[in-house]
Scaffold this motif. Structure first.
Motif, PDB file in Angstrom:
ATOM      1  N   ASN A 122      -9.537 -20.692   6.157  1.00  0.00           N
ATOM      2  CA  ASN A 122     -10.210 -22.041   5.567  1.00  0.00           C
ATOM      3  C   ASN A 122     -11.102 -22.614   6.703  1.00  0.00           C
ATOM      4  O   ASN A 122     -12.207 -21.997   6.946  1.00  0.00           O
ATOM      5  CB  ASN A 122      -8.988 -23.119   5.192  1.00  0.00           C
ATOM      6  CG  ASN A 122      -8.253 -23.586   6.024  1.00  0.00           C
ATOM      7  OD1 ASN A 122      -8.252 -23.681   6.964  1.00  0.00           O
ATOM      8  ND2 ASN A 122      -6.857 -22.878   5.643  1.00  0.00           N
ATOM      9  N   ALA A 123     -10.970 -23.626   7.160  1.00  0.00           N
ATOM     10  CA  ALA A 123     -11.811 -24.439   7.838  1.00  0.00           C
ATOM     11  C   ALA A 123     -12.324 -23.817   9.165  1.00  0.00           C
ATOM     12  O   ALA A 123     -13.518 -23.916   9.716  1.00  0.00           O
ATOM     13  CB  ALA A 123     -11.792 -25.749   8.274  1.00  0.00           C
ATOM     14  N   TRP A 127     -14.555 -20.821   5.312  1.00  0.00           N
ATOM     15  CA  TRP A 127     -15.173 -21.704   4.601  1.00  0.00           C
ATOM     16  C   TRP A 127     -16.663 -22.083   5.367  1.00  0.00           C
ATOM     17  O   TRP A 127     -17.539 -22.045   4.449  1.00  0.00           O
ATOM     18  CB  TRP A 127     -14.540 -23.491   4.639  1.00  0.00           C
ATOM     19  CG  TRP A 127     -13.404 -23.462   3.914  1.00  0.00           C
ATOM     20  CD1 TRP A 127     -12.810 -22.522   3.022  1.00  0.00           C
ATOM     21  CD2 TRP A 127     -12.421 -24.421   3.731  1.00  0.00           C
ATOM     22  NE1 TRP A 127     -11.884 -22.830   2.330  1.00  0.00           N
ATOM     23  CE2 TRP A 127     -11.515 -23.971   2.800  1.00  0.00           C
ATOM     24  CE3 TRP A 127     -12.289 -25.702   4.424  1.00  0.00           C
ATOM     25  CZ2 TRP A 127     -10.460 -24.934   2.369  1.00  0.00           C
ATOM     26  CZ3 TRP A 127     -11.299 -26.634   3.885  1.00  0.00           C
ATOM     27  CH2 TRP A 127     -10.338 -26.041   2.908  1.00  0.00           C
ATOM     28  N   PRO A 128     -16.758 -22.379   6.576  1.00  0.00           N
ATOM     29  CA  PRO A 128     -17.934 -22.249   6.888  1.00  0.00           C
ATOM     30  C   PRO A 128     -18.757 -20.986   7.072  1.00  0.00           C
ATOM     31  O   PRO A 128     -20.266 -21.058   6.865  1.00  0.00           O
ATOM     32  CB  PRO A 128     -17.938 -22.595   8.569  1.00  0.00           C
ATOM     33  CG  PRO A 128     -16.487 -22.246   8.752  1.00  0.00           C
ATOM     34  CD  PRO A 128     -15.775 -22.518   7.588  1.00  0.00           C
ATOM     35  N   GLU A 182     -16.893 -23.523  12.984  1.00  0.00           N
ATOM     36  CA  GLU A 182     -17.372 -24.313  12.121  1.00  0.00           C
ATOM     37  C   GLU A 182     -18.427 -25.481  12.329  1.00  0.00           C
ATOM     38  O   GLU A 182     -19.328 -25.702  11.849  1.00  0.00           O
ATOM     39  CB  GLU A 182     -15.697 -25.150  11.353  1.00  0.00           C
ATOM     40  CG  GLU A 182     -16.093 -25.854  10.244  1.00  0.00           C
ATOM     41  CD  GLU A 182     -16.629 -27.525  10.520  1.00  0.00           C
ATOM     42  OE1 GLU A 182     -17.163 -27.989   9.561  1.00  0.00           O
ATOM     43  OE2 GLU A 182     -16.348 -27.912  11.624  1.00  0.00           O
ATOM     44  N   ASN A 186     -22.410 -25.269  11.361  1.00  0.00           N
ATOM     45  CA  ASN A 186     -22.991 -26.373  10.948  1.00  0.00           C
ATOM     46  C   ASN A 186     -23.988 -27.505  11.682  1.00  0.00           C
ATOM     47  O   ASN A 186     -24.497 -28.322  11.167  1.00  0.00           O
ATOM     48  CB  ASN A 186     -21.606 -27.350  10.377  1.00  0.00           C
ATOM     49  CG  ASN A 186     -21.266 -26.948   9.024  1.00  0.00           C
ATOM     50  OD1 ASN A 186     -21.764 -26.661   8.005  1.00  0.00           O
ATOM     51  ND2 ASN A 186     -19.861 -26.714   8.866  1.00  0.00           N
ATOM     52  N   GLU A 277     -20.512 -37.045  16.108  1.00  0.00           N
ATOM     53  CA  GLU A 277     -19.445 -37.029  15.445  1.00  0.00           C
ATOM     54  C   GLU A 277     -18.037 -37.012  16.190  1.00  0.00           C
ATOM     55  O   GLU A 277     -17.809 -35.843  16.834  1.00  0.00           O
ATOM     56  CB  GLU A 277     -19.466 -35.408  14.515  1.00  0.00           C
ATOM     57  CG  GLU A 277     -18.441 -35.727  13.121  1.00  0.00           C
ATOM     58  CD  GLU A 277     -16.992 -35.291  13.536  1.00  0.00           C
ATOM     59  OE1 GLU A 277     -16.271 -35.851  13.727  1.00  0.00           O
ATOM     60  OE2 GLU A 277     -16.838 -33.842  13.599  1.00  0.00           O
ATOM     61  N   MET A 471     -10.660 -32.976  -1.939  1.00  0.00           N
ATOM     62  CA  MET A 471     -11.413 -32.483  -0.670  1.00  0.00           C
ATOM     63  C   MET A 471     -12.665 -32.562  -0.490  1.00  0.00           C
ATOM     64  O   MET A 471     -13.526 -32.392  -1.312  1.00  0.00           O
ATOM     65  CB  MET A 471     -11.296 -30.990  -0.567  1.00  0.00           C
ATOM     66  CG  MET A 471      -9.665 -30.418  -0.192  1.00  0.00           C
ATOM     67  SD  MET A 471      -9.105 -30.884   1.325  1.00  0.00           S
ATOM     68  CE  MET A 471     -10.239 -29.771   2.390  1.00  0.00           C
ATOM     69  N   TYR A 473     -14.718 -31.694   2.034  1.00  0.00           N
ATOM     70  CA  TYR A 473     -15.524 -30.634   2.738  1.00  0.00           C
ATOM     71  C   TYR A 473     -16.487 -29.607   2.179  1.00  0.00           C
ATOM     72  O   TYR A 473     -16.045 -29.261   1.049  1.00  0.00           O
ATOM     73  CB  TYR A 473     -14.399 -29.839   3.485  1.00  0.00           C
ATOM     74  CG  TYR A 473     -15.006 -28.723   4.487  1.00  0.00           C
ATOM     75  CD1 TYR A 473     -15.261 -29.192   5.700  1.00  0.00           C
ATOM     76  CD2 TYR A 473     -15.577 -27.368   4.054  1.00  0.00           C
ATOM     77  CE1 TYR A 473     -15.781 -27.948   6.672  1.00  0.00           C
ATOM     78  CE2 TYR A 473     -16.207 -26.383   4.713  1.00  0.00           C
ATOM     79  CZ  TYR A 473     -16.040 -26.840   6.037  1.00  0.00           C
ATOM     80  OH  TYR A 473     -16.963 -26.061   7.195  1.00  0.00           O
ATOM     81  N   GLY A 474     -17.740 -29.433   2.656  1.00  0.00           N
ATOM     82  CA  GLY A 474     -18.538 -28.433   2.124  1.00  0.00           C
ATOM     83  C   GLY A 474     -19.838 -28.617   2.873  1.00  0.00           C
ATOM     84  O   GLY A 474     -20.211 -29.762   3.346  1.00  0.00           O
ATOM     85  N   PHE A 479     -20.774 -35.497   6.212  1.00  0.00           N
ATOM     86  CA  PHE A 479     -19.619 -35.790   7.001  1.00  0.00           C
ATOM     87  C   PHE A 479     -19.843 -36.411   8.163  1.00  0.00           C
ATOM     88  O   PHE A 479     -20.574 -36.099   8.982  1.00  0.00           O
ATOM     89  CB  PHE A 479     -18.723 -34.356   7.213  1.00  0.00           C
ATOM     90  CG  PHE A 479     -17.448 -34.713   8.019  1.00  0.00           C
ATOM     91  CD1 PHE A 479     -16.237 -35.138   7.412  1.00  0.00           C
ATOM     92  CD2 PHE A 479     -17.541 -34.370   9.506  1.00  0.00           C
ATOM     93  CE1 PHE A 479     -15.204 -35.437   7.995  1.00  0.00           C
ATOM     94  CE2 PHE A 479     -16.707 -34.505  10.239  1.00  0.00           C
ATOM     95  CZ  PHE A 479     -15.090 -35.070   9.713  1.00  0.00           C
ATOM     96  N   CYS A 491     -24.036 -32.062   7.789  1.00  0.00           N
ATOM     97  CA  CYS A 491     -23.750 -31.600   6.276  1.00  0.00           C
ATOM     98  C   CYS A 491     -24.630 -32.191   5.364  1.00  0.00           C
ATOM     99  O   CYS A 491     -24.727 -33.427   5.373  1.00  0.00           O
ATOM    100  CB  CYS A 491     -22.748 -31.052   5.780  1.00  0.00           C
ATOM    101  SG  CYS A 491     -21.729 -29.936   7.050  1.00  0.00           S
TER     102      CYS A 491
END
Length: 513
Positions: A122-123, A127-128, A182, A186, A277, A471, A473-474, A479, A491
């Motif tokens: 996933n992350a 995902w990325p 990730e 990004n 961030e 969720m 995330y994307g 974010f 993002c």
């Protein structure tokens, strides 16, 4: 005590040896893969074993200066910022190259980050890899780079103003150890798509994923020399050159709030743009109509990757009517979560990144207990770890309860597998408690009523929020946080704009007849 997933054949050691065999130890400066000018190197330590995996080139001041100069020259003198077709092609080439190396990268992440294998699905990676480069590459063609305004001229002349979106310049991308690929993708995706050049400084605890990307850029893309420079260093003094150097236009930093504030102060003299961030102390709210099972499943997110996620819900606010059953269910869950070797598919809780972070988590827990928080389960290192894992930086999933929102465990970012549960009496109090924090990054709510959950979401001051497991995330979703959780967004179109300057160009034109 948590069930320990122990190792019989030392899979973490074997994985570390494989990662070292395939690792890229050189940095990328001005299109070349090079050692440090001084020849210096630093150790890459496995969080799971405490053993050295291998070494990485340690950039000194001379190397950092050369990287900044290369990025400045590439921005000022090449056609990178003007050639959108080249930028899109290069991002597509990099996407393809990473996909070709994805399984090596996956094993490398598990070895140097200590992240459980399941998180790479996933992350951490998948995902990325799916959209962190593809989305900004698509924006190159879809984004409104210019718009025209008419009017406002003098003496009856026609006045036309063109509003232009232009790249900022040289971006210093400073990345953390917890989700390095990730975060790097990004940052690189939108920064490069917008036409900037980048000096990438990875976390010294996890350098190989970044140096691997440097090699892929050098060997598999048409990215011009200097457009991306990858400069690993364990030296804070060398890293500080990025925030002090006037040739750097923007700092894009993901990490702790303390370091983010320090970067803002350092960058003030050269008026650097900042995207920060930072940390979080996010609250998961279980309303009086919440499903207990759903609330507990949501709370287990703090155990994933040993709680090393800025957006993790490390506070849980529970309506008093559900407090006892939820705490009882959490206790069972925390005591049965698999802890141990991150190479194994069933492991949920791997090590924290370093011995220093392990000590810091234990210190915050101790202060929280002294201030009145009650330890329900966990605390300290897990029992039963043996062999090579005995030197790893592991912690037991830990559950505290307190009525005091001022307790350190309810206020400070712990960055470990530690959850603090507090009771509340009504929705208004839950919102006040959620907002009673210096941070404002994320949060969540569980309720049988979507309308009620959405009402809570709109009142909690955070950059992102989840309702009933939603969720956020994307690559297409902005974010970031408010208050001490940062400045700006990663993002989405909003994140793309972080890497752009707005310019207005006016000219006189003949009147339309």
């Amino acid at each position: 005590m948590s069930d320990v997933v122990d190792e019989q054949s030392a899979p973490s050691v074997a994985l570390g040896l494989r990662a070292a065999e395939h690792a890229e130890t050189r940095m990328l400066i001005d299109g070349e893969l090079v050692a440090a000018a001084s020849g210096a190197e630093f150790a890459n330590i496995s969080p799971a074993t405490g053993r050295e995996l291998g070494v990485t080139a340690a950039a000194g001041a001379e190397d950092m200066d050369r990287a900044i100069a290369a990025a400045r020259r590439a921005f000022d003198e090449s056609d990178w910022l003007a050639n959108r077709a080249l930028r899109r092609r290069c991002l597509e080439q990099l996407q393809s190259a990473i996909e070709g190396d994805s399984e090596l990268l996956r094993e490398e992440l598990i070895a140097e980050v200590g992240c459980p294998r399941m998180t790479t699905q996933n992350a951490q990676l998948d995902w990325p890899l799916a959209d962190a480069l593809r989305y900004p590459a698509r924006l190159i063609d879809e984004f409104e780079w210019e718009r025209t305004l008419d009017g406002g001229g003098l003496f009856g002349e026609r006045n036309v103003r063109t509003v232009v979106q232009a790249p900022v310049g040289v971006v210093a991308a400073i990345c953390p150890s917890n989700f390095p690929v990730e975060v790097i993708l990004n940052k690189l995706g939108p920064a490069l798509a917008a036409g900037n050049t980048v000096v990438l400084k990875p976390d010294p605890n996890t350098p190989w994923n970044a140096t691997r990307l440097g090699r892929l850029i050098a060997e598999h893309t048409d990215i011009p020399p200097g457009v991306v420079d990858v400069v690993p260093t364990p030296s804070n003094e060398v890293a500080a050159l990025l925030s002090n150097d006037p040739r750097v236009d923007l700092i894009s930093f993901t990490g702790s709030t303390a370091v983010g504030k320090h970067l803002m102060r350092q960058g003030a003299d050269t008026m650097k743009r900042m995207f920060l961030e930072l940390g979080g102390k996010s609250a998961l709210i279980a309303l009086d109509d919440a499903d207990v099972g759903a609330a507990v499943r949501g709370a287990l997110g703090i155990c994933v990757h040993a709680g090393q996620a800025c957006a993790a819900n490390s506070r849980m606010l529970v309506h008093r009517s559900l407090f006892e059953p939820i705490v009882a269910a959490l206790t069972i869950a925390f005591e049965t979560v698999p802890v141990g070797d991150p190479t194994l598919p069933e492991t949920l809780v791997g090590p924290v990144i370093s011995a220093a972070q392990q000590a810091r988590v234990l210190e915050v827990c101790e202060r929280g207990q002294r201030a009145g928080a009650r330890l329900v389960t966990g605390g300290g290192r897990p029992e039963g770890l043996s062999g090579h894992l005995a030197g790893g930086h592991f912690l037991r999933p830990t559950l505290f309860i307190t009525e005091d929102s001022a307790n350190p465990l309810a206020q400070e970012e712990v960055f470990g597998p530690v959850l603090t549960v507090l009771p509340f009496d009504d929705d208004d109090q839950a919102v006040r408690m959620a907002n009673d924090s210096a941070y404002g990054l994320a949060g969540a709510v569980v309720s049988s009523s979507l309308d009620r959950g959405m009402a809570i979401a709109r009142r909690v001051r955070s950059g992102v929020f989840g309702v009933n497991g939603g969720m956020f995330y994307g690559a297409d979703a902005p974010f970031g946080g408010v208050k001490n959780s940062g400045v700006g967004r990663q993002c989405g179109v909003e994140g793309f704009r972080q890497y752009l300057e707005t310019r207005t160009i006016a000219y006189r034109a003949p009147r339309k007849r």
